[in-house]
Design a protein around this motif. Structure first.
Motif, PDB file in Angstrom:
ATOM      1  N   ALA A  76      39.379 -15.101  24.861  1.00  0.00           N
ATOM      2  CA  ALA A  76      40.461 -14.489  24.093  1.00  0.00           C
ATOM      3  C   ALA A  76      41.200 -13.422  24.908  1.00  0.00           C
ATOM      4  O   ALA A  76      42.418 -13.313  24.843  1.00  0.00           O
ATOM      5  CB  ALA A  76      39.906 -13.882  22.809  1.00  0.00           C
ATOM      6  N   SER A  77      40.451 -12.637  25.658  1.00  0.00           N
ATOM      7  CA  SER A  77      41.099 -11.530  26.346  1.00  0.00           C
ATOM      8  C   SER A  77      40.431 -11.266  27.697  1.00  0.00           C
ATOM      9  O   SER A  77      39.648 -10.338  27.848  1.00  0.00           O
ATOM     10  CB  SER A  77      41.032 -10.274  25.460  1.00  0.00           C
ATOM     11  OG  SER A  77      41.537  -9.167  26.173  1.00  0.00           O
ATOM     12  N   PRO A  78      40.756 -12.098  28.676  1.00  0.00           N
ATOM     13  CA  PRO A  78      40.136 -11.931  29.996  1.00  0.00           C
ATOM     14  C   PRO A  78      40.394 -10.538  30.568  1.00  0.00           C
ATOM     15  O   PRO A  78      39.546  -9.982  31.267  1.00  0.00           O
ATOM     16  CB  PRO A  78      40.822 -12.999  30.852  1.00  0.00           C
ATOM     17  CG  PRO A  78      41.481 -13.929  29.910  1.00  0.00           C
ATOM     18  CD  PRO A  78      41.708 -13.205  28.630  1.00  0.00           C
ATOM     19  N   ALA A  79      41.561  -9.963  30.230  1.00  0.00           N
ATOM     20  CA  ALA A  79      41.910  -8.651  30.790  1.00  0.00           C
ATOM     21  C   ALA A  79      40.899  -7.589  30.360  1.00  0.00           C
ATOM     22  O   ALA A  79      40.524  -6.720  31.148  1.00  0.00           O
ATOM     23  CB  ALA A  79      43.306  -8.263  30.350  1.00  0.00           C
ATOM     24  N   THR A  80      40.436  -7.680  29.108  1.00  0.00           N
ATOM     25  CA  THR A  80      39.440  -6.718  28.631  1.00  0.00           C
ATOM     26  C   THR A  80      38.181  -6.792  29.479  1.00  0.00           C
ATOM     27  O   THR A  80      37.609  -5.777  29.866  1.00  0.00           O
ATOM     28  CB  THR A  80      39.051  -7.037  27.170  1.00  0.00           C
ATOM     29  OG1 THR A  80      40.244  -7.208  26.422  1.00  0.00           O
ATOM     30  CG2 THR A  80      38.204  -5.937  26.565  1.00  0.00           C
ATOM     31  N   MET A  81      37.750  -8.036  29.743  1.00  0.00           N
ATOM     32  CA  MET A  81      36.488  -8.225  30.443  1.00  0.00           C
ATOM     33  C   MET A  81      36.564  -7.791  31.898  1.00  0.00           C
ATOM     34  O   MET A  81      35.554  -7.417  32.489  1.00  0.00           O
ATOM     35  CB  MET A  81      36.063  -9.695  30.365  1.00  0.00           C
ATOM     36  CG  MET A  81      35.660 -10.144  28.978  1.00  0.00           C
ATOM     37  SD  MET A  81      34.232  -9.244  28.349  1.00  0.00           S
ATOM     38  CE  MET A  81      32.953 -10.482  28.531  1.00  0.00           C
ATOM     39  N   THR A  82      37.741  -7.874  32.503  1.00  0.00           N
ATOM     40  CA  THR A  82      37.836  -7.547  33.928  1.00  0.00           C
ATOM     41  C   THR A  82      38.271  -6.099  34.167  1.00  0.00           C
ATOM     42  O   THR A  82      38.449  -5.684  35.307  1.00  0.00           O
ATOM     43  CB  THR A  82      38.812  -8.505  34.639  1.00  0.00           C
ATOM     44  OG1 THR A  82      40.029  -8.548  33.884  1.00  0.00           O
ATOM     45  CG2 THR A  82      38.242  -9.897  34.724  1.00  0.00           C
ATOM     46  N   THR A  83      38.423  -5.329  33.086  1.00  0.00           N
ATOM     47  CA  THR A  83      38.765  -3.909  33.234  1.00  0.00           C
ATOM     48  C   THR A  83      37.528  -3.132  33.713  1.00  0.00           C
ATOM     49  O   THR A  83      36.428  -3.372  33.223  1.00  0.00           O
ATOM     50  CB  THR A  83      39.176  -3.318  31.874  1.00  0.00           C
ATOM     51  OG1 THR A  83      40.074  -4.218  31.255  1.00  0.00           O
ATOM     52  CG2 THR A  83      39.836  -1.959  32.038  1.00  0.00           C
ATOM     53  N   PRO A  84      37.718  -2.177  34.627  1.00  0.00           N
ATOM     54  CA  PRO A  84      36.589  -1.319  35.003  1.00  0.00           C
ATOM     55  C   PRO A  84      36.107  -0.495  33.811  1.00  0.00           C
ATOM     56  O   PRO A  84      36.916  -0.160  32.928  1.00  0.00           O
ATOM     57  CB  PRO A  84      37.169  -0.419  36.086  1.00  0.00           C
ATOM     58  CG  PRO A  84      38.366  -1.151  36.600  1.00  0.00           C
ATOM     59  CD  PRO A  84      38.899  -1.931  35.445  1.00  0.00           C
ATOM     60  N   ILE A  85      34.805  -0.186  33.785  1.00  0.00           N
ATOM     61  CA  ILE A  85      34.281   0.556  32.632  1.00  0.00           C
ATOM     62  C   ILE A  85      34.806   1.982  32.581  1.00  0.00           C
ATOM     63  O   ILE A  85      34.818   2.605  31.527  1.00  0.00           O
ATOM     64  CB  ILE A  85      32.723   0.586  32.614  1.00  0.00           C
ATOM     65  CG1 ILE A  85      32.180   0.923  34.004  1.00  0.00           C
ATOM     66  CG2 ILE A  85      32.151  -0.708  32.110  1.00  0.00           C
ATOM     67  CD1 ILE A  85      30.711   1.260  33.986  1.00  0.00           C
ATOM     68  N   ALA A  86      35.231   2.514  33.728  1.00  0.00           N
ATOM     69  CA  ALA A  86      35.881   3.823  33.744  1.00  0.00           C
ATOM     70  C   ALA A  86      36.901   3.803  34.873  1.00  0.00           C
ATOM     71  O   ALA A  86      36.721   3.038  35.836  1.00  0.00           O
ATOM     72  CB  ALA A  86      34.853   4.932  33.969  1.00  0.00           C
ATOM     73  N   PRO A  87      37.945   4.582  34.777  1.00  0.00           N
ATOM     74  CA  PRO A  87      38.956   4.565  35.839  1.00  0.00           C
ATOM     75  C   PRO A  87      38.316   4.875  37.197  1.00  0.00           C
ATOM     76  O   PRO A  87      37.449   5.749  37.294  1.00  0.00           O
ATOM     77  CB  PRO A  87      39.917   5.695  35.426  1.00  0.00           C
ATOM     78  CG  PRO A  87      39.701   5.873  33.958  1.00  0.00           C
ATOM     79  CD  PRO A  87      38.275   5.532  33.704  1.00  0.00           C
ATOM     80  N   GLY A  88      38.716   4.099  38.187  1.00  0.00           N
ATOM     81  CA  GLY A  88      38.182   4.329  39.522  1.00  0.00           C
ATOM     82  C   GLY A  88      36.845   3.657  39.791  1.00  0.00           C
ATOM     83  O   GLY A  88      36.356   3.659  40.907  1.00  0.00           O
ATOM     84  N   MET A  89      36.253   3.061  38.753  1.00  0.00           N
ATOM     85  CA  MET A  89      34.966   2.384  38.950  1.00  0.00           C
ATOM     86  C   MET A  89      35.200   0.922  39.331  1.00  0.00           C
ATOM     87  O   MET A  89      36.253   0.360  39.059  1.00  0.00           O
ATOM     88  CB  MET A  89      34.145   2.414  37.655  1.00  0.00           C
ATOM     89  CG  MET A  89      33.700   3.801  37.238  1.00  0.00           C
ATOM     90  SD  MET A  89      32.182   4.297  38.047  1.00  0.00           S
ATOM     91  CE  MET A  89      30.965   3.380  37.101  1.00  0.00           C
TER      92      MET A  89
END
Lengths: 87, 530
Positions: free
Chosen positions: A41-54
């Motif tokens: 449904a939302s590949p972008a969600t899954m490939t986002t880093p868990i925190a900025p810069g991670m």
């Protein structure tokens, strides 16, 4: 249905943990379906880093939690079922 | 390309025998010593077990004397093949997160077995899955069908393992493919024929302990190299992979929705229908021990698949980023299956590499032995003792037939392993999982949980699922495109589980309902005689 009343039919249907088994299977399916479903449904969600810069992504943590859930659910099931059948 | 990822676990990459001497090949003294030690230890186990494996109960089910903990370790061993140790890391090096999709999918399969199948199976059965189905259904047809389905799953699985084993042993020890086939075939025949389930279980336990130890050691060394900072490891892996951040999106789930769902389903549910996994539950004393054994199996198996999150990214970060382990084209030397082996060399030199190579060899031996025993049991117990020789078979003759069947299956798999040497056998594991999801699993679930199932319904559903899974795999991407070379598949899904599993369930239910409407007593008779 006359068949269902047959006492000889299948003594296993009376196992007290049968319902527990289905509940656990449903929870496991939901967790895994959420993992697969979010990728669909939302590949972008899954490939986002868990925190900025991670570098570690949401999917990496989700995947590990999914694996951890197999241990927790199985452990819970075995504990409860052993207690239920120890009467 | 992205369609057929399941089969990667076969280990059957385009492996090239030319492996430079400094990081592999047959000259590694640690590898050879360990290899010989493993052969000697497993033969010792077989010798010890042979004195016990003289009754049918011992041969098929180790006399029901394996403890829940021991059986759990052996079960984890059955689940973690060499493909999981070597193939997944190779897949992560090649296409990133895809490897982890398989790790997560396979990990979720085993809990299902404990929640829904294991205890009932142990209560109702003696040696084989067909024993369980025969308590509810008319014996002859259901045994024939289950034996056929078991042999189909076992043979495809076995051929894939044999071809992978030949290529791997050639790479690891520099042994010719043909000799590797004969060696693996001979050892597995000896284990199963003389040691039965007792030897098979203990070989599996030895292998599982070695495998878990090796996986843990490599993972800790990988983390140590990054100062125990997992984020730094992943960052390095992303930097090394040619697609960088793009590799965190699995190709397996980038295609059509139906394809993703079908693959996801197969990974999760396939385990619960694999006959060599189900047969393990007959080795423990009771249903409670069956439950406890899956608990330990889940702990080991899930623990191992969690390690893949370290080991796989470690292979990518350390091996795929080091020109010493790459060939002229920038691919991993020796093929993707060598990624873990190279990683162990990078972390611990020749010693660790030798150990890991030997562990991979032990893994192959244990898995093929388990498969052979399962296939032999289907022949000797289901087809011979319960059908063909129903009136004449004795326990002695049954064991004799099972030993003959072991030799027969062993020879057959060596011959097929040689015949398929240069073929693409990647579809075979996919096929085994699809058949498991579409035939044995539906029958087992319906037989255990639905009183309405009739023999005719079970056979109709099982045959539909089995034939459907084979046919649609042939017409789908894995065979139609990748083996036969056609430009487009006639059927889009690989594996076809999303279609064939519901079809098997619906056919079994519809035929059972019609059957009972016609002859209401038909459903009761077998139950009463059970």
């Amino acid at each position: 249905m006359s068949v269902e009343r047959s006492p000889l039919h299948n003594p296993n249907d009376d196992l007290p943990q049968a319902r527990l088994g289905w509940i656990m299977a449903a929870i496991q399916t939901l967790i895994y379906a959420a993992f697969v479903g979010t990728f669909i449904a939302s590949p972008a969600t899954m490939t986002t880093p868990i925190a900025p810069g991670m570098a570690v992504t949401v999917a990496t943590v989700f995947g590990l939690l999914c694996i951890l859930s197999t241990m927790v659910l199985t452990g819970t099931y075995v504990l409860l079922a052993n207690r239920m059948t120890a009467r | 390309m992205n369609r057929s990822l399941l089969p990667v676990l076969v280990l059957a990459g385009a492996a090239t025998p030319a492996l430079a001497a400094e990081s592999g090949g047959g000259m590694n003294p640690v590898a050879v010593t360990m290899f010989v030690a493993i052969v000697l230890v497993t033969l010792g186990i077989t010798y010890w077990a042979a004195r016990r494996a003289n009754s049918a109960d011992q041969f098929y089910a180790a006399g029901g004397q394996i403890s829940g903990f021991q059986n759990g370790i052996a079960l984890a061993g059955d689940m973690i093949s060499a493909g999981a140790l070597l193939g997944l890391a190779g897949l992560i090096c090649a296409s990133g997160f895809d490897g982890l999709i398989f790790a997560v999918g396979y990990a979720t399969g085993l809990p299902f077995v404990v929640f829904l199948v294991a205890e009932r199976l142990r209560k109702l059965g003696r040696y084989t899955v067909a024993d369980v189905l025969a308590t509810r259904l008319s014996e002859t047809p259901i045994r024939i069908f289950t034996a056929v389905a078991t042999l189909v799953i076992v043979m495809f699985y076995l051929i894939a393992q044999m071809v992978g084993a030949g290529q791997l042993i050639r790479l690891l020890f520099g042994l010719d493919y043909l000799y590797a086939q004969v060696l693996v075939g001979a050892l597995m025949i000896v284990y199963v024929m003389f040691g039965g389930m007792v030897a098979t279980t203990w070989v599996q336990i030895v292998k599982a302990v070695l495998l878990l130890g090796a996986g843990l050691a490599i993972s800790l060394l990988v983390l140590a190299r990054f100062g125990f900072d997992y984020n730094a490891l992943v960052a390095r892996a992303i930097a090394v992979h040619p697609k960088h951040e793009g590799m965190m999106m699995p190709q397996a789930y980038a295609g059509s929705i139906w394809q993703s769902v079908s693959l996801g389903m197969t990974l999760m549910l396939g385990t619960a229908g694999l006959p060599h996994v189900l047969m393990r539950f007959f080795t423990v004393p009771d249903a409670r021990a069956a439950r406890v054994s899956v608990f330990w199996a889940v702990m080991c198996q899930s623990g191992f698949f969690a390690l893949i999150f370290v080991l796989g990214f470690g292979a990518l970060a350390i091996v795929a980023g080091d020109p010493a382990y790459l060939d002229a084209k920038g691919a991993i030397r020796g093929g993707g299956n060598m990624a873990t082996i190279h990683l162990s060399h990078a972390l611990g030199g020749h010693t660790l590499m030798g150990l890991v190579s030997a562990v991979a060899f032990a893994t192959i031996l244990a898995v093929v032995a388990g498969l052979t025993l399962t296939g032999a049991s289907a022949v000797s117990h289901d087809l011979y003792a319960r059908i063909l020789g129903r009136n004449s078979a004795t326990e002695r003759s049954e064991i004799r037939v099972s030993r003959l069947a072991t030799v027969g299956l062993g020879l057959l798999s060596v011959l097929l392993g040689i015949a398929f040497q240069s073929q693409n056998v990647a579809y075979m594991i996919s096929l085994a999982y699809a058949v498991s999801c579409s035939s044995t699993l539906p029958l087992l679930i319906l037989a255990l949980y639905w009183r309405g199932l009739t023999t005719r319904g079970a056979i109709a559903g099982g045959v539909t699922g089995l034939v459907g899974a084979v046919l649609l795999t042939v017409l789908g991407p894995p065979v139609w495109v990748k083996v036969l070379g056609n430009p487009a598949p006639l059927f889009p899904l690989d594996p076809p589980t999303l279609v064939t599993m519901p079809l098997a369930f619906l056919t079994a239910i519809a035929v059972s309902v019609m059957d009972r409407r016609r002859a209401p007593s038909a459903a009761m008779a077998p139950a009463l005689s059970a």
